[in-house]
Every structure is written in structure tokens, then in C-alpha cells.
Design an enzyme around this catalytic site. Structure first.
Site, PDB file in Angstrom:
ATOM      1  N   ASP A 671       0.818  -1.222   0.000  1.00  0.00           N
ATOM      2  CA  ASP A 671       0.000   0.000   0.000  1.00  0.00           C
ATOM      3  C   ASP A 671       0.845   1.263   0.000  1.00  0.00           C
ATOM      4  O   ASP A 671       0.399   2.308  -0.473  1.00  0.00           O
ATOM      5  CB  ASP A 671      -1.053   0.012   1.104  1.00  0.00           C
ATOM      6  CG  ASP A 671      -0.523  -0.287   2.479  1.00  0.00           C
ATOM      7  OD1 ASP A 671       0.669  -0.578   2.597  1.00  0.00           O
ATOM      8  OD2 ASP A 671      -1.314  -0.236   3.437  1.00  0.00           O
TER       9      ASP A 671
HETATM   10  C1  LIG Z   1       7.535  -6.980  15.554  1.00  0.00           C
HETATM   11  C2  LIG Z   1       6.494  -6.283  16.319  1.00  0.00           C
HETATM   12  C3  LIG Z   1       5.414  -7.105  16.872  1.00  0.00           C
HETATM   13  C4  LIG Z   1       6.501  -4.990  16.539  1.00  0.00           C
HETATM   14  C5  LIG Z   1       7.155  -3.976  15.712  1.00  0.00           C
HETATM   15  C6  LIG Z   1       6.156  -3.067  15.108  1.00  0.00           C
HETATM   16  C7  LIG Z   1       5.730  -3.424  13.700  1.00  0.00           C
HETATM   17  C8  LIG Z   1       5.227  -4.824  13.560  1.00  0.00           C
HETATM   18  C9  LIG Z   1       4.666  -2.457  13.182  1.00  0.00           C
HETATM   19  C10 LIG Z   1       5.035  -1.004  13.457  1.00  0.00           C
HETATM   20  C11 LIG Z   1       4.659  -0.173  12.218  1.00  0.00           C
HETATM   21  C12 LIG Z   1       3.794  -1.086  11.405  1.00  0.00           C
HETATM   22  C13 LIG Z   1       2.376  -1.002  11.956  1.00  0.00           C
HETATM   23  C14 LIG Z   1       3.750  -0.770   9.859  1.00  0.00           C
HETATM   24  C15 LIG Z   1       3.191   0.580   9.681  1.00  0.00           C
HETATM   25  C16 LIG Z   1       2.467   0.848   8.416  1.00  0.00           C
HETATM   26  C17 LIG Z   1       1.425  -0.166   8.129  1.00  0.00           C
HETATM   27  C18 LIG Z   1       0.525   0.277   6.948  1.00  0.00           C
HETATM   28  C19 LIG Z   1      -0.278   1.479   7.391  1.00  0.00           C
HETATM   29  C20 LIG Z   1       1.323   0.644   5.740  1.00  0.00           C
HETATM   30  C21 LIG Z   1      -0.435  -0.866   6.628  1.00  0.00           C
HETATM   31  O1  LIG Z   1      -1.377  -0.457   5.698  1.00  0.00           O
HETATM   32  C22 LIG Z   1       0.308  -2.093   6.274  1.00  0.00           C
HETATM   33  C23 LIG Z   1       1.149  -2.564   7.457  1.00  0.00           C
HETATM   34  C24 LIG Z   1       2.113  -1.507   7.979  1.00  0.00           C
HETATM   35  C25 LIG Z   1       3.375  -1.704   7.622  1.00  0.00           C
HETATM   36  C26 LIG Z   1       3.078  -1.846   8.989  1.00  0.00           C
HETATM   37  C27 LIG Z   1       3.241  -3.244   9.539  1.00  0.00           C
HETATM   38  C28 LIG Z   1       3.528  -3.461  11.044  1.00  0.00           C
HETATM   39  C29 LIG Z   1       4.412  -2.439  11.658  1.00  0.00           C
HETATM   40  C30 LIG Z   1       5.742  -2.519  10.997  1.00  0.00           C
END
Ligand SMILES: CC(C)=CCC[C@@H](C)[C@H]1CC[C@@]2(C)[C@@H]3CC[C@H]4C(C)(C)[C@@H](O)CC[C@@]45C[C@@]35CC[C@]12C
Length: 957
Positions: A671
Site C-alpha cells: 500500500d
Molecule cells: C515486531 C512487532 C510485533 C513490533 C514492531 C512493530 C511493527 C510490527 C509495526 C510497526 C509499524 C507497522 C504497523 C507498519 C506501519 C504501516 C502499516 C501500513 C499502514 C502501511 C499498513 O497499511 C500495512 C502494514 C504496515 C506496515 C506496517 C506493519 C507493522 C508495523 C511494521
């Protein structure tokens, strides 16, 4: 007679080899298919892929990609089956020819092999698609609910003036220079754009009156009254905003937005855009606080402590602010939540308590006394969840026998193995990688036995005497406060078997052999991840664990170049706001926020009114697209762009993608690529960008580059038609049965999400509109499949569950927009049901509101955004609902008007909106801050509502 026997024996051998061979072919086909979808050529783990690769591809008839791409899933299965059948029949026929008639006559053998194939086919189909449940859609029922509320003492906390003003947020090249002067002789690698770090400034604020105005503007026109978590634990990012506004106003000719209240929707939107434009950084990105989780910073503090407290990792100024953050977020009962809005958990409390003590807060400090009381009331840290137990083991505060095994040997499994860690969601994979290394090495802080703080902590954290604890028995203990995803029976059984493997003498020689190999591979892989990301690493958890792994691997050498490279990138994760210094969930949300800003201004028809802002956004997006071929060959990331390495380290292709944060981070997301692409397409349609391209004031983003983005997007599509985050789905829903973390939900595989799917589909649609001749069939096919996916995950009540923000409002906005852009008719049942769902949840004051509990409970928060919103409504939720309704041109104009008026009413005198509840979420249970959302989504919603409904909003009620 003897001959007959020989014949039968040979026949049987023939038959059984055929069976084994075909079972193998099936297994590899079955197991390897998802791993082969790396957007590249097969890695040879699947027999059929290997055959295509060597025979079909080598004759150049379109090759593997074409075949794989053209085959829809059932067809692909048939293809596998046809192969098996052919192999089988030929083998049986061959043995028949050789060894005479009896059971192996030609018709009989064909009949038998056909029957057998059918059976296997049925098994394959049913087991894979039904029992294994290809991919289970996130958002399914959730039993337990948040029972408790977080409670803080009503107290105002402020940072020292000196702390507020003497910090400077440095970006891009300036940030590189700052870091490089602190590490003489060392250079940072990777693109500097988007990097944001906080450093001590040498100048302080000058003119007192002007400074007052700036502080007030940063707070939206009110005066600064400190931070009071009992009112709202979400900080407003005042320090950064004041900093940017100060910078903006120091430029001749720049003025703040007019103080007069806007009279029309357009004025309101323009004022909001003006305010937001003041926050743009010099390299074009929009920076913001990306904090929220409480379990991240303790990891860094623990690493710093283990490594002998180097000031090059954390210095005294930072330590002061980190302590401040820990203290202000402590709740009334002495505990800390998993994130800022969560009720206290053992997970958050254990880690924050330990971090606080390691940072120097004494044992008898009132905060420590209260913290300890909370821990002991809940059984002590034997009941904390596994991720915090892991850190305790590293520090020597828990025996490794008290932790379930994380065997690095798992990396030695063959790729076709149905549970290979390479199939896991990349975040889980990249965290369990260094965990495996450190567990396998049984790493413990070398001074643990002599360090007074550690010795004292051993008595502070437990209800029992440390030396009397029977560690092995405590492995599965976990407090109900943490047990969001109880460890499934399958995983518990596996952990028990692994405990035998770890502890029984009989296994030790075997273990020694494989462990060493596992550790070796893990370290190689850790290194590859470091280089691919310029030592930023995919997220804050593996960043810290990778750093500790290298520290261990180099024999605790703080001066080792790799350890230093890691320390140089610690700053990338730290952020200062009025609640102190925090470790962010990522190295920022730069690209994501900037892409949204471009689209919001575009729909509000304001890009040409703010040409400077538009050009800077363009520059940022231009420099942030991941383009492996243009990475300088001297960059360490370069080597790892090659497919050979991508295969070896389970990475999807990146070239052409956009990341969530910066180019140097290097992990594109479906995305983020889509939003980046859509933003570029919006900008390309504006006069200011067209003119600037003509007179070469900005660098061109060639069509080829856009095609590369499209290629990445197409390769990301899953078989179910949807899109996951960073990679294709490589596993099955049952992997969740092996989720070893009690605190996170749905972390094992990369699922198809409504958000990622909508973003990608709309990007494909927008792109096709401007470039209709590029891969029209692939794009059309992909849109059709994606369209069906979106419909298939709509819930009964018309909503979609949002996995990455709060929650149903977000998901439903994405769902509606995706369907509309895919050509769904506006009066279709799907759209009408979705709009009705939104309308049902509009609140009395005209707004919409949901909080984090919706995501956690998987159930719409009954009281809306009860605690930190305005009578249950919140501006960000309201904006999302309006965006969804207006893209569907929903004809309840009165409802839209009330929503718009609500947003206008909530706008602050500065043009900003208030910071309310936490907007973002991940893994169902953790909230994460998106400060920019309170600006960008209202601008976007107001712009779109005006464009769709015209000027119907200005009459006041
Ligand atoms: C390993 C763990 C449990 C913790 C570290 C944190 C990460 C898993 C997450 C922190 C940022 C995230 C949420 C990241 C942010 C953007 C989203 C998004 C808005 C683009 C979404 O649409 C798709 C997933 C995201 C990439 C995210 C995945 C999870 C994080 C990296």
C-alpha cells in the site's frame, strides 16, 4: 515362479518409487508454490518450477512468469496433477514393458494411476483449500474483551524549558552530517532523504513574544499547559510542530494562517492546508511522532546496558528524556500498558520497570515502589509474556530454561517444508531470526553476576527467591493481563517437544551439530538484513536484537565496525514530544504521510495553490522510490538487490516500490507503493509540476519508473485476489496455531488486507487511466480479482475490519473506495450496505468515533471514542467516514453536512485539529500514533465533500 516373484518384487519397487516420487512432487509443489511467488524466478525448491525453469524458460517462450501468471489456481493445481499423472503413468508403463503383464498391464496401470491421482488431487484440493484454510481473513471473532480501563493520576507534567527548546529535529543530509561528526571516520550509507533525528541545538529561542505565538500555534491556538495523561495520554507533537513553525516563520514573506475563523468549507480547508504546510521538512517529507508502543524503548535501553552503556548509543540528555517518558506514562496502580492507551499489562510493566531501573531510577523511588507493587500483585515476572521474558534472559534476570526454545535450526529446514520460517510474515520472521541466534547462543549480559543493579532486580521482580525457581516449569506461565492470543495447543506441544530436545542428553550431540549451523546461517541472514536496510532494519525490535547479536558475535567488541554501524542508526528511531523521548514503531511514517498529503491537497484542488509544497513533495517521492539499479555500487545494500540474495533471504522484489518511511529503510510495502504511485500521478496532473518538469526545476520520474512500481504491485497480488503488506502470502491460516507470542494476534503470515488491497486497486485504476497501453490485460485481470476479494471480505453488517487503524470506520472507508474505483455501481448492495453501516454509527454531534478497543475486541466500540474524543466523536474517524460516503456519492446530504460542520467546528484557531485518541494499530492489540492523520484526513475529506456535493455546507444550522 522365481521369475514371477522377481517381476512382482520389481513391480512393487517400481510402484512404491512412483508413489514416493509423486508424493514428493506433490509435497514440493504444494509447499513450494507460495515461496516461489517472490515476484521472481523459482528457486528450484519445487520440482515443477525447476522443470519450467530449465525447459520452458530456456527456450524463451515467455517463460516461467508467463506460465505461472496465466494459470489460475485450480488450473495450476491441474498442471501439477497432470505432471504427477504423466510421471506415474510413464513409470508404470515402463515397468509393465519391462516386467511382463500380471497386475501391471497398460490399461490397468493407467486406470490405477488415474484413480490414485484423483485421490491425491482431492486430498490436495480439500486439505489445502479447506482444512488448511488457504488464508483466513483477519478480523474474525475475538472472544476476550478489554475489561479494564487505564487510569492515571491527575497530574501535569512538563519538560524543562531547556529540554523543549534546545532540541532540534534534523533531517536528510544535515542529519547525516550530525551523526557522522559524532562517529569520526564513519559514513552513513543509503539515501539521506527522510531521515529525521533529534540533536541538541546550539541556539535557543530568541524573541519572547514571537516564541509565545509559535508555541500557541503548535498547540492549535491555545497556550501550553503541559502534558497530563489522565486527560489524554496521546501527546500532540507540540515540540516538533513549534520547531517547524519557528523555522517557517523565520523565512521572509512567510506568514501564519489568518486568525479569523473560516466562513466556508473552502476557507477551512485552505487554512488547514496552510497550517499543515508549515510542518513540511526541507527535504519535502512530513515528519511526525510515530510512537505509541511501550515495549520498544526498553529493548533499546537493555541493549545499551548490555553493551556497557556507550554514550554513542544513548547519551545523558537522551537518558533524561527517556526517564521522563517512562515516569509520565506510569498508571495509578503502578503499571504500564502495552501502549499508551492500554490498561496495564505485565508485558508493558515488566519492560518499563526494568528500563526505568537500568536508566538509573533508584529502587526506593516512589515510581519504582509502585511499579514493583504492580508486578508482585500480578505474580511477578514469571507471569510476563514471552517477549519480555526474552529480554530478561538476555540481561541475566531470568534463566534461559524459563524461556521456550527458539531454535535457530529452524532455518535449516528445506524451503519446501510446510512450516519453514521463510513463510512467516516478515516482521515475525525478522524478530525470531535474531531471537533464534541469541537463544541458540544462550547469550547473557557478561557482568550479570557482578552487576549490583541486576542482582537487585533479581529480588525486585519475583515473588519467590530467584535461586529457588524451577525455571523449566514456568515456561508457559503467563498472566491473563497479557494473554491476548493464548498459545495454541499445537504450539505448546511443539514447545514441550523442543524442551526435550534442549534438555535431554540423548539429543545433545545432534543438537550441537545443527545448532552451530543454525547460528551461522542466522548471523549471515542478520547481516544481510542490516545491509539491505543500511542498518535501520525492518523495525525497532529486530533493530535492537540485531545490534546485540553483532555485539555478541564480535566477542563484545564495541568498536567493531558493524556494531558502530548499528549505533549510528539508533537515533533514527527516537522522537521527542511533550511526554519525553520515545522509541518509535518504525523509523518514521515519512513516505506514507507525504503521499497522503499530496492526494489530500489534490482532491482539495490546492496543489497549485501551494506550488512550493507540491514541488518538495515531488522531490521526496522521487528520492524515496526504491530503485536498485540506481543504488551506487559502493552501497552495501547493492549486492543484496540481486535475485540470488533475495531468494536466499526470502525477500520479495523491491525495485520500483515505495516504502513506509525512507528509501534507506529499503522494505517496500504494497500500500505504500500504491499511495506513493497515486501521489505521483496526482502531482503529474498539476500545472505547477508540469511547468517545473518542463523547466527542469525538478527531477523527472520516468514512465519506466512508474512501470516498475506497477510490476511490483502486480507481483504482490495473492491468489485470493487481495494484497498483503510486504510480501505474498506464503503460508496458511493454520500457522496461527504456531503463534508463540501471547500478546499479538495474527502475526504469523502476511494476510490479504482490505487496506492494502484497496490502495493497490485504486493505484492500478488511476495508473490505467493515465497509461492505458501499459500491460492492460494484466492490470484488468488483477483488478477483477481484487474487486472480488474486496467483496468477499465485507462483513455481514456492511463494514470491513480495519487492521492498521481504528477500525471499522477506517476499513469501511477503504472498502467503499476500493469498490467504487473498481467500477462497482453506486447503488449496488455492497456499497449501500457499507454506507448504511457508516450512517448507523454517526453520532448525535454529527461526527463519528471509535477507539482502539474496536480493533482489540473486533467489535465496534459501543461508546465511540469515549475517552479522548469529543462526546464520542473524533476528527480522524469523522474524516474517514466522510471520505467513504462521499466517494460513493451517498445521497443523504444532511448526514454529510452534519459531518462536515462537525469537522469545521472542531478546527482550532491555528488551522490544526486537536490530538485525540490513538489512530493506528498493529497486530490487533497494539496502538500506534499517527499524528499527521489529524491534519491530512480532515483536509482530504473536506476537499472531497466540496468537490462531490458543492457548496451545500455553508449555511449554518
Ligand atoms: C515486531 C512487532 C510485533 C513490533 C514492531 C512493530 C511493527 C510490527 C509495526 C510497526 C509499524 C507497522 C504497523 C507498519 C506501519 C504501516 C502499516 C501500513 C499502514 C502501511 C499498513 O497499511 C500495512 C502494514 C504496515 C506496515 C506496517 C506493519 C507493522 C508495523 C511494521
Amino acid at each position: 515362479m522365481t521369475e514371477d516373484r522377481i517381476q512382482i518384487a520389481l513391480g512393487l519397487i517400481g510402484w512404491s518409487s512412483v508413489m514416493v516420487l509423486s508424493a514428493l512432487a506433490m509435497a514440493t509443489g504444494l509447499a513450494a508454490t507460495p515461496l516461489d511467488q517472490l515476484g521472481m524466478r523459482p528457486n528450484g525448491s519445487c520440482l515443477w518450477s525447476w522443470l519450467y525453469h530449465h525447459f520452458v524458460d530456456s527456450v524463451g517462450v515467455g517463460g516461467y512468469d508467463a506460465i505461472q501468471g496465466a494459470l489460475a489456481p485450480p488450473l495450476r493445481l491441474n498442471f501439477h496433477m497432470a505432471g504427477v499423472l504423466l510421471l506415474w503413468a510413464s513409470f508404470v508403463y515402463f515397468s509393465d514393458q519391462q516386467y511382463g503383464e500380471c497386475v501391471f498391464s497398460l490399461p490397468l496401470s493407467i486406470w490405477w494411476s488415474g484413480l490414485h491421482s484423483m485421490c491425491l488431487y482431492t486430498l490436495y484440493f480439500f486439505v489445502l483449500n479447506h482444512l488448511m484454510d488457504g488464508v483466513s481473513v483477519p478480523g474474525g471473532p475475538r472472544a476476550s474483551k478489554i475489561q479494564r480501563q487505564p487510569i492515571w493520576d491527575d497530574r501535569l507534567t512538563t519538560l524543562d524549558d531547556e529540554d523543549k527548546e534546545k532540541w532540534k529535529c534534523m533531517v536528510a543530509e544535515e542529519s547525516h552530517e550530525d551523526t557522522e561528526t559524532k562517529f569520526p571516520g564513519k559514513k552513513l550509507t543509503g539515501e539521506p532523504s527522510g531521515r529525521q533525528i533529534w540533536s541538541r541545538a546550539t541556539t535557543s529561542a530568541s524573541n519572547h513574544d514571537k516564541e509565545k505565538l509559535i508555541q500557541e500555534m503548535a498547540l492549535g491556538g491555545r497556550s501550553y499547559s503541559g502534558f497530563n495523561p489522565s486527560k489524554n495520554p496521546n501527546s500532540s507533537d507540540v515540540i516538533f510542530r513549534a520547531h517547524q513553525i519557528r523555522k517557517y516563520l523565520s523565512i521572509d514573506g512567510n506568514v501564519p494562517p489568518p486568525a479569523t475563523p473560516p466562513k466556508s468549507i473552502q476557507d477551512c480547508t485552505r487554512k488547514a492546508a496552510h497550517f499543515y504546510s508549515m510542518l513540511q521538512c526541507s527535504d519535502g517529507h512530513f515528519a511526525a511522532d510515530y510512537g505509541g508502543p511501550h515495549f520498544l524503548m526498553p529493548g533499546l535501553v537493555i541493549a545499551w546496558y548490555i553493551m556497557g552503556k556507550p554514550s554513542s548509543c544513548l547519551n545523558n540528555d537522551q537518558i533524561k528524556l527517556l526517564k521522563h517518558y517512562i515516569l509520565v506514562h506510569q498508571q495509578s496502580d503502578g503499571g504500564w500498558g502495552t501502549h499508551i492507551e492500554s490498561p496495564p499489562t505485565m508485558f508493558g510493566s515488566t519492560l518499563m520497570y526494568v528500563a526505568m531501573r537500568l536508566l538509573g531510577v533508584p529502587k526506593d523511588d516512589p515510581a519504582a515502589v509502585r511499579g514493583r507493587k504492580f508486578l508482585k500483585e500480578n505474580g511477578g515476572v514469571l507471569y510476563t509474556s514471552s517477549w519480555s521474558k526474552f529480554y530478561l534472559c538476555l540481561l541475566g534476570l531470568m534463566d534461559w530454561r524459563g524461556h521456550n526454545s527458539v531454535p535457530p535450526e529452524m532455518w535449516l529446514l528445506p524451503n519446501w517444508f510446510p512450516f519453514h520460517p521463510g513463510r512467516m510474515w516478515c516482521h515475525a520472521r525478522m524478530v525470531y531470526l535474531p531471537m533464534g541466534y541469541l537463544y541458540g547462543s544462550q547469550f547473557v549480559y557478561e557482568d550479570a553476576e557482578t552487576d549490583a543493579t541486576i542482582q537487585s532486580l533479581r529480588s525486585e521482580l519475583y515473588c519467590e527467591n530467584y535461586i529457588n525457581i524451577s525455571w523449566v516449569k514456568t515456561r508457559h506461565w503467563v498472566s491473563p493481563l497479557d494473554d491476548y492470543s493464548p498459545i495454541p495447543l499445537m504450539m505448546k506441544t511443539m514447545q514441550n517437544l523442543l524442551a526435550c530436545y534442549e534438555n535431554w542428553d540423548i539429543f545433545q550431540p545432534f543438537k550441537r551439530f545443527f545448532r552451530e549451523k543454525g547460528i551461522k546461517f542466522s548471523l549471515k541472514y542478520i547481516h544481510a538484513e542490516d545491509k539491505q536496510t543500511n542498518y535501520i532494519d525492518i523495525g525497532p525490535v529486530n533493530k535492537v536484537l540485531n545490534m546485540i547479536s553483532h555485539y555478541h558475535a564480535t566477542g563484545n567488541d564495541l568498536n567493531d565496525p558493524t556494531v558502530v554501524d548499528h549505533m549510528m542508526r539508533v537515533q533514527d528511531y527516537l522522537w521527542i514530544a511533550e511526554d519525553g523521548m520515545k522509541m518509535q514503531g518504525y523509523n518514521g511514517s515519512q513516505c506514507w504521510d507525504t503521499s497522503f498529503c499530496a492526494q489530500a491537497l489534490f482532491e482539495a484542488n490546492l496543489l497549485d495553490e501551494f506550488p512550493g509544497v507540491s514541488r518538495k513533495i515531488w522531490n521526496y517521492l522521487e528520492r524515496t522510490q526504491i530503485l536498485s539499479t540506481e543504488v551506487s555500487q559502493s552501497s552495501p545494500a547493492y549486492k543484496y538487490e540481486a535475485n540470488e540474495y533475495r531468494n536466499m533471504y526470502y525477500r520479495h522484489i523491491s525495485e520500483g516500490g515505495w516504502p513506509f518511511s525512507t528509501s534507506a529503510h529499503g522494505w517496500p510495502i504494497s500500500d505504500c507503493t500504491s499511495e506513493g504511485l497515486k501521489a505521483v500521478l496526482c502531482l503529474l496532473r498539476t500545472k505547477c509540476i508540469q511547468d517545473s518538469l518542463k523547466d527542469k526545476r525538478i527531477v523527472c520520474i520516468s514512465e519506466q519508473r512508474l512501470y516498475k512500481a506497477i510490476n511490483v504491485l502486480l507481483t504482490y497480488q495473492n491468489e485470493d485476489g487481495g494484497w498483503a503488506t510486504y510480501e505474498n502470502n506464503r503460508g496458511w491460516g493454520w500457522y496461527e496455531q504456531l503463534n508463540p507470542s501471547e500478546v499479538f494476534g495474527d502475526i504469523m503470515i502476511d494476510y490479504s488486507y482490505v487496506e492494502c488491497s484497496m490502495a493497490t486497486l485504486t493505484a492500478l485504476v488511476d495508473f490505467r487511466e493515465m497509461y492505458p497501453h501499459h500491460r492492460p490485460n494484466d492490470i484488468q485481470q488483477s483488478i477483477n480479482k481484487g474487486h472480488s476479494f474486496l467483496k468477499s471480505v465485507q462483513r455481514e453488517d456492511g463494514s470491513w475490519y480495519g487492521s492498521w487503524a481504528c477500525c471499522f470506520t477506517y476499513g469501511t472507508f477503504f472498502g467503499i473506495e476500493g469498490l467504487v474505483k473498481c467500477g462497482e455501481s453506486l447503488d449496488s448492495t455492497a456499497i449501500v450496505r457499507a454506507c448504511k453501516f457508516l450512517l448507523q454509527h454517526q453520532r448525535k454531534n454529527g461526527g463519528w468515533g471509535e477507539d482502539f478497543t474496536s480493533c482489540y475486541d473486533k467489535d465496534y466500540a459501543k461508546n465511540g471514542m469515549k475517552r479522548y474524543g469529543d462526546e464520542g466523536s473524533g476528527v480522524v474517524n469523522t474524516a474517514w467516514a466522510l471520505l467513504g460516503l462521499s466517494i460513493a456519492k451517498y445521497d443523504d446530504v444532511d448526514a454529510i453536512r452534519r459531518g462536515v460542520q462537525y469537522l469545521m467546528k472542531r478546527q482550532l484557531p491555528s488551522g490544526d485539529w486537536p490530538q485525540e485518541g490513538i489512530s493506528g494499530v498493529f497486530n490487533r492489540s497494539v496502538g500506534i500514533t499517527y499524528t499527521a492523520y489529524r491534519n491530512v484526513f480532515p483536509i482530504w475529506a473536506l476537499g472531497r465533500c466540496y468537490a462531490v456535493y458543492g457548496n451545500v455546507f455553508n449555511e449554518t444550522e
